[in-house]
Design a protein around this motif. Structure first.
Motif, PDB file in Angstrom:
ATOM      1  N   LYS A  77       0.830  -1.206   0.000  1.00  0.00           N
ATOM      2  CA  LYS A  77       0.000   0.000   0.000  1.00  0.00           C
ATOM      3  C   LYS A  77       0.865   1.256   0.000  1.00  0.00           C
ATOM      4  O   LYS A  77       0.554   2.231  -0.695  1.00  0.00           O
ATOM      5  CB  LYS A  77      -0.947  -0.002   1.200  1.00  0.00           C
ATOM      6  CG  LYS A  77      -2.073  -1.000   1.047  1.00  0.00           C
ATOM      7  CD  LYS A  77      -3.008  -0.981   2.228  1.00  0.00           C
ATOM      8  CE  LYS A  77      -4.109  -2.015   2.037  1.00  0.00           C
ATOM      9  NZ  LYS A  77      -5.070  -2.002   3.130  1.00  0.00           N
ATOM     10  N   ALA A  78       1.949   1.240   0.762  1.00  0.00           N
ATOM     11  CA  ALA A  78       2.852   2.385   0.801  1.00  0.00           C
ATOM     12  C   ALA A  78       3.482   2.609  -0.574  1.00  0.00           C
ATOM     13  O   ALA A  78       3.567   3.751  -1.046  1.00  0.00           O
ATOM     14  CB  ALA A  78       3.927   2.179   1.864  1.00  0.00           C
TER      15      ALA A  78
ATOM     16  N   LEU B 161       3.930   5.548  -5.724  1.00  0.00           N
ATOM     17  CA  LEU B 161       3.848   5.521  -7.186  1.00  0.00           C
ATOM     18  C   LEU B 161       2.709   6.404  -7.701  1.00  0.00           C
ATOM     19  O   LEU B 161       2.836   7.042  -8.750  1.00  0.00           O
ATOM     20  CB  LEU B 161       3.701   4.083  -7.685  1.00  0.00           C
ATOM     21  CG  LEU B 161       4.934   3.205  -7.473  1.00  0.00           C
ATOM     22  CD1 LEU B 161       4.617   1.755  -7.825  1.00  0.00           C
ATOM     23  CD2 LEU B 161       6.121   3.710  -8.267  1.00  0.00           C
ATOM     24  N   GLU B 162       1.623   6.448  -6.961  1.00  0.00           N
ATOM     25  CA  GLU B 162       0.507   7.328  -7.324  1.00  0.00           C
ATOM     26  C   GLU B 162       0.944   8.787  -7.280  1.00  0.00           C
ATOM     27  O   GLU B 162       0.640   9.565  -8.190  1.00  0.00           O
ATOM     28  CB  GLU B 162      -0.674   7.094  -6.373  1.00  0.00           C
ATOM     29  CG  GLU B 162      -1.912   7.862  -6.711  1.00  0.00           C
ATOM     30  CD  GLU B 162      -2.663   7.290  -7.888  1.00  0.00           C
ATOM     31  OE1 GLU B 162      -3.382   8.067  -8.540  1.00  0.00           O
ATOM     32  OE2 GLU B 162      -2.532   6.092  -8.165  1.00  0.00           O
ATOM     33  N   LYS B 163       1.686   9.156  -6.238  1.00  0.00           N
ATOM     34  CA  LYS B 163       2.175  10.536  -6.116  1.00  0.00           C
ATOM     35  C   LYS B 163       3.158  10.858  -7.241  1.00  0.00           C
ATOM     36  O   LYS B 163       3.149  11.965  -7.784  1.00  0.00           O
ATOM     37  CB  LYS B 163       2.841  10.763  -4.751  1.00  0.00           C
ATOM     38  CG  LYS B 163       1.876  10.675  -3.593  1.00  0.00           C
ATOM     39  CD  LYS B 163       0.795  11.724  -3.720  1.00  0.00           C
ATOM     40  CE  LYS B 163      -0.243  11.596  -2.643  1.00  0.00           C
ATOM     41  NZ  LYS B 163      -1.385  12.464  -2.856  1.00  0.00           N
ATOM     42  N   GLU B 164       4.009   9.901  -7.596  1.00  0.00           N
ATOM     43  CA  GLU B 164       4.947  10.125  -8.694  1.00  0.00           C
ATOM     44  C   GLU B 164       4.211  10.252 -10.028  1.00  0.00           C
ATOM     45  O   GLU B 164       4.592  11.062 -10.868  1.00  0.00           O
ATOM     46  CB  GLU B 164       5.992   9.018  -8.747  1.00  0.00           C
ATOM     47  CG  GLU B 164       6.992   9.125  -7.619  1.00  0.00           C
ATOM     48  CD  GLU B 164       8.283   8.378  -7.872  1.00  0.00           C
ATOM     49  OE1 GLU B 164       8.416   7.708  -8.913  1.00  0.00           O
ATOM     50  OE2 GLU B 164       9.167   8.494  -7.018  1.00  0.00           O
ATOM     51  N   ARG B 165       3.173   9.461 -10.211  1.00  0.00           N
ATOM     52  CA  ARG B 165       2.384   9.583 -11.437  1.00  0.00           C
ATOM     53  C   ARG B 165       1.722  10.953 -11.518  1.00  0.00           C
ATOM     54  O   ARG B 165       1.716  11.597 -12.567  1.00  0.00           O
ATOM     55  CB  ARG B 165       1.326   8.485 -11.528  1.00  0.00           C
ATOM     56  CG  ARG B 165       0.648   8.497 -12.913  1.00  0.00           C
ATOM     57  CD  ARG B 165      -0.490   7.555 -13.006  1.00  0.00           C
ATOM     58  NE  ARG B 165      -1.574   8.109 -12.165  1.00  0.00           N
ATOM     59  CZ  ARG B 165      -2.619   7.430 -11.766  1.00  0.00           C
ATOM     60  NH1 ARG B 165      -2.766   6.175 -12.099  1.00  0.00           N
ATOM     61  NH2 ARG B 165      -3.549   7.991 -11.027  1.00  0.00           N
ATOM     62  N   ASP B 166       1.179  11.417 -10.386  1.00  0.00           N
ATOM     63  CA  ASP B 166       0.580  12.746 -10.350  1.00  0.00           C
ATOM     64  C   ASP B 166       1.615  13.818 -10.702  1.00  0.00           C
ATOM     65  O   ASP B 166       1.324  14.749 -11.455  1.00  0.00           O
ATOM     66  CB  ASP B 166      -0.025  13.036  -8.975  1.00  0.00           C
ATOM     67  CG  ASP B 166      -1.252  12.186  -8.676  1.00  0.00           C
ATOM     68  OD1 ASP B 166      -1.807  11.573  -9.624  1.00  0.00           O
ATOM     69  OD2 ASP B 166      -1.643  12.115  -7.490  1.00  0.00           O
ATOM     70  N   ALA B 167       2.820  13.692 -10.151  1.00  0.00           N
ATOM     71  CA  ALA B 167       3.887  14.651 -10.446  1.00  0.00           C
ATOM     72  C   ALA B 167       4.241  14.605 -11.926  1.00  0.00           C
ATOM     73  O   ALA B 167       4.463  15.644 -12.554  1.00  0.00           O
ATOM     74  CB  ALA B 167       5.112  14.367  -9.584  1.00  0.00           C
ATOM     75  N   ALA B 168       4.289  13.405 -12.491  1.00  0.00           N
ATOM     76  CA  ALA B 168       4.596  13.265 -13.919  1.00  0.00           C
ATOM     77  C   ALA B 168       3.502  13.901 -14.766  1.00  0.00           C
ATOM     78  O   ALA B 168       3.795  14.579 -15.757  1.00  0.00           O
ATOM     79  CB  ALA B 168       4.770  11.789 -14.283  1.00  0.00           C
TER      80      ALA B 168
ATOM     81  N   VAL C  44      13.475   8.962 -12.379  1.00  0.00           N
ATOM     82  CA  VAL C  44      12.640   7.838 -12.801  1.00  0.00           C
ATOM     83  C   VAL C  44      13.504   6.776 -13.477  1.00  0.00           C
ATOM     84  O   VAL C  44      13.356   5.580 -13.215  1.00  0.00           O
ATOM     85  CB  VAL C  44      11.496   8.301 -13.729  1.00  0.00           C
ATOM     86  CG1 VAL C  44      10.691   7.107 -14.228  1.00  0.00           C
ATOM     87  CG2 VAL C  44      10.594   9.282 -13.008  1.00  0.00           C
ATOM     88  N   ASP C  45      14.430   7.203 -14.317  1.00  0.00           N
ATOM     89  CA  ASP C  45      15.335   6.255 -14.971  1.00  0.00           C
ATOM     90  C   ASP C  45      16.164   5.485 -13.943  1.00  0.00           C
ATOM     91  O   ASP C  45      16.359   4.278 -14.070  1.00  0.00           O
ATOM     92  CB  ASP C  45      16.272   6.965 -15.948  1.00  0.00           C
ATOM     93  CG  ASP C  45      15.569   7.368 -17.229  1.00  0.00           C
ATOM     94  OD1 ASP C  45      14.552   6.736 -17.587  1.00  0.00           O
ATOM     95  OD2 ASP C  45      16.045   8.325 -17.882  1.00  0.00           O
ATOM     96  N   ARG C  46      16.649   6.186 -12.919  1.00  0.00           N
ATOM     97  CA  ARG C  46      17.412   5.513 -11.850  1.00  0.00           C
ATOM     98  C   ARG C  46      16.539   4.507 -11.113  1.00  0.00           C
ATOM     99  O   ARG C  46      16.978   3.403 -10.788  1.00  0.00           O
ATOM    100  CB  ARG C  46      17.975   6.532 -10.878  1.00  0.00           C
ATOM    101  CG  ARG C  46      19.333   7.064 -11.254  1.00  0.00           C
ATOM    102  CD  ARG C  46      19.958   7.792 -10.080  1.00  0.00           C
ATOM    103  NE  ARG C  46      19.162   8.957  -9.721  1.00  0.00           N
ATOM    104  CZ  ARG C  46      19.462  10.209 -10.040  1.00  0.00           C
ATOM    105  NH1 ARG C  46      20.548  10.460 -10.712  1.00  0.00           N
ATOM    106  NH2 ARG C  46      18.684  11.194  -9.683  1.00  0.00           N
ATOM    107  N   GLN C  47      15.296   4.895 -10.839  1.00  0.00           N
ATOM    108  CA  GLN C  47      14.382   3.981 -10.151  1.00  0.00           C
ATOM    109  C   GLN C  47      14.097   2.756 -11.007  1.00  0.00           C
ATOM    110  O   GLN C  47      14.077   1.626 -10.498  1.00  0.00           O
ATOM    111  CB  GLN C  47      13.073   4.694  -9.803  1.00  0.00           C
ATOM    112  CG  GLN C  47      13.230   5.759  -8.753  1.00  0.00           C
ATOM    113  CD  GLN C  47      11.966   6.575  -8.564  1.00  0.00           C
ATOM    114  OE1 GLN C  47      10.984   6.427  -9.277  1.00  0.00           O
ATOM    115  NE2 GLN C  47      11.996   7.470  -7.580  1.00  0.00           N
ATOM    116  N   ILE C  48      13.887   2.968 -12.285  1.00  0.00           N
ATOM    117  CA  ILE C  48      13.635   1.845 -13.199  1.00  0.00           C
ATOM    118  C   ILE C  48      14.833   0.916 -13.218  1.00  0.00           C
ATOM    119  O   ILE C  48      14.683  -0.309 -13.109  1.00  0.00           O
ATOM    120  CB  ILE C  48      13.302   2.352 -14.617  1.00  0.00           C
ATOM    121  CG1 ILE C  48      11.931   3.014 -14.628  1.00  0.00           C
ATOM    122  CG2 ILE C  48      13.380   1.218 -15.642  1.00  0.00           C
ATOM    123  CD1 ILE C  48      11.610   3.773 -15.909  1.00  0.00           C
TER     124      ILE C  48
END
Length: 75
Positions: free
Chosen positions: A7-8, A13-20, A30-34
């Motif tokens: 859930k966390a 990921l939801e917050k990152e999608r919103d930022a994107a 994002v590339d580093r995370q991937i």
């Protein structure tokens, strides 16, 4: 505990999608995370394949033992 982490992670990921969606995210992050997640996935995949291989080896030996032991029942 695993459910909490799921859930966390979904929330993050939801917050990152919103930022994107609002053009407020650094693509290099994002590339580093991937890359990080792909490396972890590949490592886990390799470990799982090695473990599965070992289980197959153990199962084959156990089936062989069972076959040998089953001959004793017919005597």
């Amino acid at each position: 505990m695993v459910e909490f982490f799921k859930k966390a992670m979904d929330w993050v990921l939801e917050k990152e999608r919103d930022a994107a969606n609002n053009c407020k995210i650094d693509l290099t992050d994002v590339d580093r995370q991937i890359q990080y997640v792909e490396e972890k996935r590949d490592k886990l995949k390799k470990e799982c394949e090695e473990n599965l291989s070992e289980f197959e080896h153990i199962l084959n030996r156990l089936h062989s033992i069972k076959a040998s032991a089953s001959k004793c029942d017919t005597k």
